[in-house]
Design a protein around this motif. Sequence first.
Motif, PDB file in Angstrom:
ATOM      1  N   LEU A 107     -17.481  97.677  16.933  1.00 25.98           N
ATOM      2  CA  LEU A 107     -16.959  96.338  16.664  1.00 25.98           C
ATOM      3  C   LEU A 107     -17.928  95.544  15.805  1.00 25.98           C
ATOM      4  CD1 LEU A 107     -15.960  95.589  20.354  1.00 25.98           C
ATOM      5  CD2 LEU A 107     -14.426  96.409  18.565  1.00 25.98           C
ATOM      6  N   GLU A 108     -17.415  94.502  15.153  1.00 23.46           N
ATOM      7  CA  GLU A 108     -18.305  93.628  14.395  1.00 23.46           C
ATOM      8  C   GLU A 108     -19.281  92.947  15.351  1.00 23.46           C
ATOM      9  OE1 GLU A 108     -16.480  90.238  12.528  1.00 23.46           O
ATOM     10  OE2 GLU A 108     -14.908  90.113  14.042  1.00 23.46           O
ATOM     11  N   PHE A 109     -20.512  92.805  14.892  1.00 30.62           N
ATOM     12  CA  PHE A 109     -21.553  92.212  15.726  1.00 30.62           C
ATOM     13  C   PHE A 109     -21.530  90.698  15.606  1.00 30.62           C
ATOM     14  CE2 PHE A 109     -25.992  90.676  16.103  1.00 30.62           C
ATOM     15  CZ  PHE A 109     -26.182  90.967  17.448  1.00 30.62           C
ATOM     16  N   MET A 110     -21.634  90.034  16.738  1.00 34.14           N
ATOM     17  CA  MET A 110     -21.659  88.573  16.777  1.00 34.14           C
ATOM     18  C   MET A 110     -23.086  88.108  17.087  1.00 34.14           C
ATOM     19  SD  MET A 110     -18.660  87.379  16.174  1.00 34.14           S
ATOM     20  CE  MET A 110     -17.188  88.294  15.709  1.00 34.14           C
ATOM     21  N   PRO A 111     -23.794  87.560  16.096  1.00 34.88           N
ATOM     22  CA  PRO A 111     -25.222  87.252  16.281  1.00 34.88           C
ATOM     23  C   PRO A 111     -25.514  86.204  17.348  1.00 34.88           C
ATOM     24  CG  PRO A 111     -24.414  86.404  14.186  1.00 34.88           C
ATOM     25  CD  PRO A 111     -23.349  87.291  14.720  1.00 34.88           C
ATOM     26  N   ASN A 112     -24.558  85.314  17.634  1.00 33.50           N
ATOM     27  CA  ASN A 112     -24.804  84.303  18.669  1.00 33.50           C
ATOM     28  C   ASN A 112     -24.291  84.727  20.040  1.00 33.50           C
ATOM     29  OD1 ASN A 112     -26.319  82.094  17.540  1.00 33.50           O
ATOM     30  ND2 ASN A 112     -24.571  81.705  16.199  1.00 33.50           N
ATOM     31  N   LEU A 113     -23.974  86.013  20.155  1.00 34.17           N
ATOM     32  CA  LEU A 113     -23.627  86.637  21.434  1.00 34.17           C
ATOM     33  C   LEU A 113     -22.462  85.921  22.125  1.00 34.17           C
ATOM     34  CD1 LEU A 113     -27.274  87.413  22.597  1.00 34.17           C
ATOM     35  CD2 LEU A 113     -25.716  88.839  21.250  1.00 34.17           C
ATOM     36  N   SER A 114     -22.504  85.852  23.456  1.00 32.24           N
ATOM     37  CA  SER A 114     -21.341  85.360  24.191  1.00 32.24           C
ATOM     38  C   SER A 114     -21.492  83.895  24.610  1.00 32.24           C
ATOM     39  CB  SER A 114     -21.104  86.208  25.437  1.00 32.24           C
ATOM     40  OG  SER A 114     -22.082  85.936  26.419  1.00 32.24           O
ATOM     41  N   LEU A 115     -20.354  83.275  24.874  1.00 29.98           N
ATOM     42  CA  LEU A 115     -20.344  81.911  25.397  1.00 29.98           C
ATOM     43  C   LEU A 115     -21.066  81.844  26.738  1.00 29.98           C
ATOM     44  CD1 LEU A 115     -19.360  78.958  25.341  1.00 29.98           C
ATOM     45  CD2 LEU A 115     -17.185  79.764  26.298  1.00 29.98           C
ATOM     46  N   ASP A 116     -20.946  82.892  27.528  1.00 26.92           N
ATOM     47  CA  ASP A 116     -21.601  82.948  28.829  1.00 26.92           C
ATOM     48  C   ASP A 116     -23.108  82.771  28.693  1.00 26.92           C
ATOM     49  OD1 ASP A 116     -21.233  83.689  31.806  1.00 26.92           O
ATOM     50  OD2 ASP A 116     -22.800  85.072  31.151  1.00 26.92           O
ATOM     51  N   LYS A 117     -23.699  83.412  27.701  1.00 26.17           N
ATOM     52  CA  LYS A 117     -25.148  83.312  27.511  1.00 26.17           C
ATOM     53  C   LYS A 117     -25.538  81.904  27.063  1.00 26.17           C
ATOM     54  CE  LYS A 117     -25.998  88.204  26.669  1.00 26.17           C
ATOM     55  NZ  LYS A 117     -26.496  88.387  28.032  1.00 26.17           N
ATOM     56  N   TRP A 118     -24.694  81.243  26.294  1.00 24.66           N
ATOM     57  CA  TRP A 118     -24.999  79.880  25.861  1.00 24.66           C
ATOM     58  C   TRP A 118     -24.915  78.902  27.023  1.00 24.66           C
ATOM     59  CZ3 TRP A 118     -26.355  77.440  21.253  1.00 24.66           C
ATOM     60  CH2 TRP A 118     -26.583  78.309  20.176  1.00 24.66           C
ATOM     61  N   LEU A 119     -24.050  79.189  27.966  1.00 21.37           N
ATOM     62  CA  LEU A 119     -23.887  78.270  29.091  1.00 21.37           C
ATOM     63  C   LEU A 119     -24.885  78.517  30.212  1.00 21.37           C
ATOM     64  CD1 LEU A 119     -19.982  78.174  29.402  1.00 21.37           C
ATOM     65  CD2 LEU A 119     -21.465  76.357  28.534  1.00 21.37           C
ATOM     66  N   TYR A 120     -25.284  79.797  30.399  1.00 18.31           N
ATOM     67  CA  TYR A 120     -26.011  80.121  31.634  1.00 18.31           C
ATOM     68  C   TYR A 120     -27.282  80.939  31.451  1.00 18.31           C
ATOM     69  CZ  TYR A 120     -21.476  78.704  33.445  1.00 18.31           C
ATOM     70  OH  TYR A 120     -20.328  78.008  33.708  1.00 18.31           O
ATOM     71  N   SER A 121     -27.767  81.123  30.229  1.00 19.43           N
ATOM     72  CA  SER A 121     -29.004  81.883  30.072  1.00 19.43           C
ATOM     73  C   SER A 121     -30.181  81.096  30.636  1.00 19.43           C
ATOM     74  CB  SER A 121     -29.253  82.207  28.595  1.00 19.43           C
ATOM     75  OG  SER A 121     -29.415  81.010  27.861  1.00 19.43           O
ATOM     76  N   GLU A 122     -31.252  81.796  30.958  1.00 21.89           N
ATOM     77  CA  GLU A 122     -32.423  81.146  31.549  1.00 21.89           C
ATOM     78  C   GLU A 122     -33.005  80.106  30.590  1.00 21.89           C
ATOM     79  OE1 GLU A 122     -35.211  84.022  32.857  1.00 21.89           O
ATOM     80  OE2 GLU A 122     -33.854  84.923  34.332  1.00 21.89           O
ATOM     81  N   ASN A 123     -33.096  80.489  29.310  1.00 25.45           N
ATOM     82  CA  ASN A 123     -33.504  79.512  28.300  1.00 25.45           C
ATOM     83  C   ASN A 123     -32.222  78.864  27.780  1.00 25.45           C
ATOM     84  OD1 ASN A 123     -36.237  80.291  28.491  1.00 25.45           O
ATOM     85  ND2 ASN A 123     -35.827  82.043  27.167  1.00 25.45           N
ATOM     86  N   GLN A 124     -31.693  77.941  28.544  1.00 30.88           N
ATOM     87  CA  GLN A 124     -30.357  77.423  28.305  1.00 30.88           C
ATOM     88  C   GLN A 124     -30.226  76.791  26.930  1.00 30.88           C
ATOM     89  OE1 GLN A 124     -28.969  74.688  31.220  1.00 30.88           O
ATOM     90  NE2 GLN A 124     -26.850  74.746  30.528  1.00 30.88           N
ATOM     91  N   HIS A 125     -29.234  77.262  26.205  1.00 32.87           N
ATOM     92  CA  HIS A 125     -28.926  76.678  24.914  1.00 32.87           C
ATOM     93  C   HIS A 125     -28.166  75.376  25.142  1.00 32.87           C
ATOM     94  CE1 HIS A 125     -30.078  80.407  22.914  1.00 32.87           C
ATOM     95  NE2 HIS A 125     -29.385  81.049  23.829  1.00 32.87           N
ATOM     96  N   PHE A 126     -28.129  74.561  24.109  1.00 28.16           N
ATOM     97  CA  PHE A 126     -27.443  73.286  24.225  1.00 28.16           C
ATOM     98  C   PHE A 126     -26.205  73.291  23.339  1.00 28.16           C
ATOM     99  CE2 PHE A 126     -27.065  68.871  22.450  1.00 28.16           C
ATOM    100  CZ  PHE A 126     -26.382  68.359  23.535  1.00 28.16           C
ATOM    101  N   LEU A 127     -25.051  73.149  23.953  1.00 32.51           N
ATOM    102  CA  LEU A 127     -23.799  73.030  23.212  1.00 32.51           C
ATOM    103  C   LEU A 127     -23.366  71.572  23.206  1.00 32.51           C
ATOM    104  CD1 LEU A 127     -21.746  76.075  24.572  1.00 32.51           C
ATOM    105  CD2 LEU A 127     -22.697  75.833  22.269  1.00 32.51           C
ATOM    106  N   THR A 128     -23.166  71.014  22.010  1.00 30.27           N
ATOM    107  CA  THR A 128     -22.693  69.644  21.919  1.00 30.27           C
ATOM    108  C   THR A 128     -21.222  69.587  22.319  1.00 30.27           C
ATOM    109  OG1 THR A 128     -21.951  69.841  19.629  1.00 30.27           O
ATOM    110  CG2 THR A 128     -24.265  69.255  19.993  1.00 30.27           C
ATOM    111  N   LEU A 129     -20.730  68.391  22.528  1.00 30.08           N
ATOM    112  CA  LEU A 129     -19.325  68.220  22.876  1.00 30.08           C
ATOM    113  C   LEU A 129     -18.433  68.769  21.758  1.00 30.08           C
ATOM    114  CD1 LEU A 129     -17.051  67.133  24.662  1.00 30.08           C
ATOM    115  CD2 LEU A 129     -17.314  64.923  23.514  1.00 30.08           C
ATOM    116  N   LEU A 130     -18.774  68.484  20.506  1.00 30.59           N
ATOM    117  CA  LEU A 130     -17.958  68.959  19.390  1.00 30.59           C
ATOM    118  C   LEU A 130     -17.963  70.480  19.315  1.00 30.59           C
ATOM    119  CD1 LEU A 130     -16.180  68.275  17.007  1.00 30.59           C
ATOM    120  CD2 LEU A 130     -18.242  68.053  15.583  1.00 30.59           C
TER     121      LEU A 130
END
Length: 325
Positions: A107-130
């Motif tokens: 499959l094509e590779f997605m460099p920003n990985l999964s939504l799950d990792k953005w929401l719950y990784s130990e080094n939590q990423h920040f998703l803006t409302l937009l």
Amino acid sequence: MRKKANAPSKEESPGLNYHRWIPYFELARATDNFSEANLLGRGNIGKVYKGSLDDELLVAVKVLNLEVEGASRSFDAECRTLGQVRHRNLVKIISTCSNLEFKALVLEFMPNLSLDKWLYSENQHFLTLLQRINIMLDVSLGLDYLHHQHHHVIVHCDLKPSNILLDENMVAHISDFGIAKLMLIDNKSTTSTNNIGTIGYMAPEYGLTRGVTIRGDVYSFGILLLELVTGKKPVDTMFSGELNLRQWVCNAYPTAVMDIVDNNILRIEFTNLQQHLDRMNILHKCLLSIIEVGLLCSKDLPNERLLMRDVVPRLQKIKNGVLVN
């Protein structure tokens, strides 16, 4: 001779547009012999590895565990399904590799990985409302295509954050059609499966009738919306007994929604108090609108839920409101 040269290989699945033929040994090289260092994630029936092909193309290699009952059937179903769909918000298939002892999707590779990792990784990423609204809109557009625009109705059956992948521009793509079902163009028709969904996202009717319809995907999407707003997993330890994520949100809607919102959404800097009050008022209205869609999608009775073709314009209107303000 030309006819023979153009004939598809027996190992190829019908309907797939292969960019190239990829043998097993190239996949082994690409993933460093399927090293744990390249492991991106584990699913119900296999593992996904990051790989770099001989031409340096980055890919995600989904290797099925053939010891799992139904793995081969899931592979064949996934090949047929992915080979027939083309949409900006669906993960594209590049090729397959298959023999008696090994089956994999490339499959094509997605460099920003999964939504799950953005929401719950130990080094939590920040998703803006937009960003969250854009992701919700992307997913709704992908589901709308599967449910209403493809020449067959396609049901995903396992929509959740780990199956939503993000590309370099943070555009969301729905992945993992291993248990997707092709159905006749008749929303009343159902098909059954022994492996439906994930606890917390699974529509309540699946536990009763084992029937699969597009409204089951709508339920999962509704739970996903509520999760994106609250930052709470539907299987969070705070939920027990009759209290679940939806009921918790219902208890706070509409008067106390700001008490249940993910704190990261509230991370906004203001220059003065009036600006703070104005922005918080706009934010409150936006969150109410998103939660309303989530609650309508996740109603217990399937026929009371919205359809994805109705969800898309609602989310587009919410996004436009945020951009204007």
